[in-house]
Design an enzyme around this catalytic site. Sequence first.
Site, PDB file in Angstrom:
ATOM      1  N   HIS A  51       0.641  -0.818   0.097  1.00  0.00           N
ATOM      2  CA  HIS A  51      -0.108   0.439  -0.085  1.00  0.00           C
ATOM      3  C   HIS A  51       1.148   1.152   0.074  1.00  0.00           C
ATOM      4  CE1 HIS A  51       0.332  -0.973   4.060  1.00  0.00           C
ATOM      5  NE2 HIS A  51       1.227   0.397   4.368  1.00  0.00           N
ATOM      6  N   ALA A  52       0.286   2.455  -0.139  1.00  0.00           N
ATOM      7  CA  ALA A  52       0.729   3.614  -0.246  1.00  0.00           C
ATOM      8  C   ALA A  52       0.040   4.361   0.916  1.00  0.00           C
ATOM      9  CB  ALA A  52       0.755   4.362  -1.159  1.00  0.00           C
TER      10      ALA A  52
END
Length: 135
Positions: A51-52
């Site tokens: 994820h970011a």
Amino acid sequence: MASVREITLQPRGDSRGQLIPLEAGGAEVPFDVKRVYYIFDTTPGTVRGKHAHRRLNQVLVCVSGACTIACELPDGTRSEHRLDWPTKGLVIEGVVWREMKDFSKDAVLMVLASEHYDPADYIRDYDQFKKECGR
């Protein structure tokens, strides 16, 4: 501006052992810390993260054992960072895709975060990450 940089943490110690101080707003942790968590007892072969974050900044330190942090900047630049000693840290700022992998059996990955947990801050889909980065 998104960035990933390795840092060297300075131990303070004597014959009794070592201590590493981490102070918010200092050179090692360039933000106020609102949350601390750690990952341990990771199943072999597991890849964490994927994820970011839109707003969250982090400092990662593998305080025991070792793991690898794979990062991708908004422009597509990729890097891998092996955290295998408590004096090695990784600062992740801005929108950076991250994956944590190759955990040793004894790995304890500590994360200092600039924000409280907010599910809306996560970009969990890689295609969405690229879209939000203009790619």
